[in-house]
Design a protein around this motif. Structure first.
Motif, short mmCIF file in Angstrom:
data_model
loop_
_atom_site.label_atom_id
_atom_site.label_comp_id
_atom_site.label_asym_id
_atom_site.label_seq_id
_atom_site.Cartn_x
_atom_site.Cartn_y
_atom_site.Cartn_z
N GLU A 88 61.27 25.18 20.00
CA GLU A 88 60.55 25.14 21.27
C GLU A 88 61.36 25.89 22.33
N HIS A 105 60.95 27.11 26.45
CA HIS A 105 60.15 27.06 27.67
C HIS A 105 60.67 28.10 28.67
N ASN A 165 56.52 13.61 25.00
CA ASN A 165 55.23 13.76 25.65
C ASN A 165 55.36 14.68 26.88
N PHE A 166 54.23 15.02 27.45
CA PHE A 166 54.20 15.95 28.58
C PHE A 166 53.92 15.24 29.89
N SER A 184 42.19 14.11 26.98
CA SER A 184 41.99 15.52 26.68
C SER A 184 40.90 15.70 25.63
N TYR A 231 44.05 22.22 22.66
CA TYR A 231 44.16 21.05 23.52
C TYR A 231 43.68 21.44 24.92
N TYR A 273 47.33 17.66 31.81
CA TYR A 273 48.78 17.85 31.78
C TYR A 273 49.24 18.82 30.68
N TYR A 274 48.39 19.07 29.71
CA TYR A 274 48.79 20.01 28.66
C TYR A 274 47.55 20.65 28.05
N SER A 275 47.55 21.97 28.02
CA SER A 275 46.51 22.76 27.37
C SER A 275 47.19 23.86 26.57
N ASP A 276 46.68 24.10 25.38
CA ASP A 276 47.34 25.10 24.53
C ASP A 276 46.41 25.43 23.37
N THR A 327 55.01 28.29 27.68
CA THR A 327 55.43 27.18 28.54
C THR A 327 55.05 25.83 27.91
#
Length: 322
Positions: A57, A59, A167-168, A211, A235, A239-242, A270
């Motif tokens: 990972e 960022h 988690n995010f 989500s 997703y 708070y999180y999309s990808d 990111t």
């Protein structure tokens, strides 16, 4: 989010047609992809699906890196009905997190998800395609029926009883201890080699982290032992999309064992994610008893009983009139 919840309730209410599950001669594993197939493993069948993955990972905005491993362990158990399956999913991750101000080891149970899946429609039930003895062209023509998918519904609960560093969630917001998940599953068979599985899920319902997620997996069988797949997972949350893409292959070791390997990469930086791993699936079928399904046009035991009961009632009515 209220409109989304209403939509899911309506869809789940409409899908009320009962069908039969499908026990296959060879193991039917969800691996190495992440989607869930519509068909169950079969009544009284116990199946485990495990995997070990390298995870990297990076960022760009927060300027941190993390690398380590993630272990997966899924349990699938056919219970009560041929079309019902209980599912437990676990993910454990251990990695080393580094940034300009911090260098630490992270480890935790990343995901604990308990749920059940039920097959509500099987397009192959009571359908038998008879070959045309006089036309090769008729036997090999394009069949629109293959676009009718098998449909299943899933309901489960995410459990989060420990401090999860993966988690995010923002620092000032805590994830709920228990949050529901609902999913619709579609499975198409195109010819004898291609299978398309689509999952659409509403995850962590009623929480700040709700989500809409999806997974689309296309699998190609090359021969009796080898198969390959490509997959897209998305997703869409506050708070999180990808979006992630995966590909890999599986080898059928024997009718109850499968080994697999896969790699995956997301589309953003990111963070930027890369995974690569191997897996193993195994099933226990000693307690399985074959569910015999009647061929189209034949009378089942239930049909015969209902017919006999109807004849008795008709005779009673006739005697009463006389």
């Amino acid at each position: 989010m209220k409109s989304i919840q209403t939509l899911f309730v309506l869809i789940l209410g409409i899908m009320s047609q009962v069908s039969f599950g499908q026990f296959t001669d060879e193991i039917n594993s969800n691996r190495p992809g992440r989607s869930m197939m519509a068909f169950s493993v079969g009544k009284s069948v116990f199946q485990t699906e495990t995997g070990l993955h390298y995870v990297n990972e990076d960022h760009n905005t927060l300027d941190y890196k993390a690398s380590g491993f993630m272990a997966e362990f899924d349990i699938r158990w056919g219970l009560f009905f041929e079309q019902l399956e209980l599912i437990a999913e676990f993910q454990y991750q251990n990695d080393n997190y580094t940034s300009e101000l911090l260098d630490k080891n992270r480890s935790a149970l990343k995901k604990t998800l308990l749920g059940a899946k039920y097959l509500v429609y099987d397009p192959f039930k009571n359908y038998e395609e008879k070959p045309n003895l006089y036309s090769w062209k008729a036997n090999h023509r394009f069949k629109w029926r293959q676009f009718i998918p098998a449909l299943a519904v899933y309901g489960g609960a995410n459990l989060n009883f420990s401090d999860n560093p993966f988690n995010f969630a923002p620092i000032d917001i805590e994830e709920p201890k228990v949050s529901p998940k609902a999913m619709i599953i579609a499975q198409n068979h195109f010819g004898s080699h291609w299978v398309l599985v689509t999952n659409v899920a509403y995850n962590k319902i009623g929480s700040d982290f709700a989500s809409i997620d999806y997974i689309v997996t296309l699998t190609r069988g090359f021969n009796k032992q080898w198969s390959g797949f490509i997959e897209n997972q998305g997703y869409m949350g506050d708070y999180y999309s990808d979006g992630l893409f995966r590909m890999g292959a599986a080898y059928l070791f024997n009718k109850d064992m499968q080994i697999d390997a896969s790699i995956g990469k997301n589309i953003k930086n990111t963070p930027s994610l890369f995974t690569g791993g191997i897996g193993f699936s195994w099933r226990f079928t000693k307690n399985y008893k074959e569910v015999k399904m009647a061929k189209p046009g034949t009378e089942t035991k239930t049909d015969k009983k209902m017919k006999k009961k109807g004849e008795k009632e008709a005779k009673k009515r006739k005697d009463a009139v006389e």
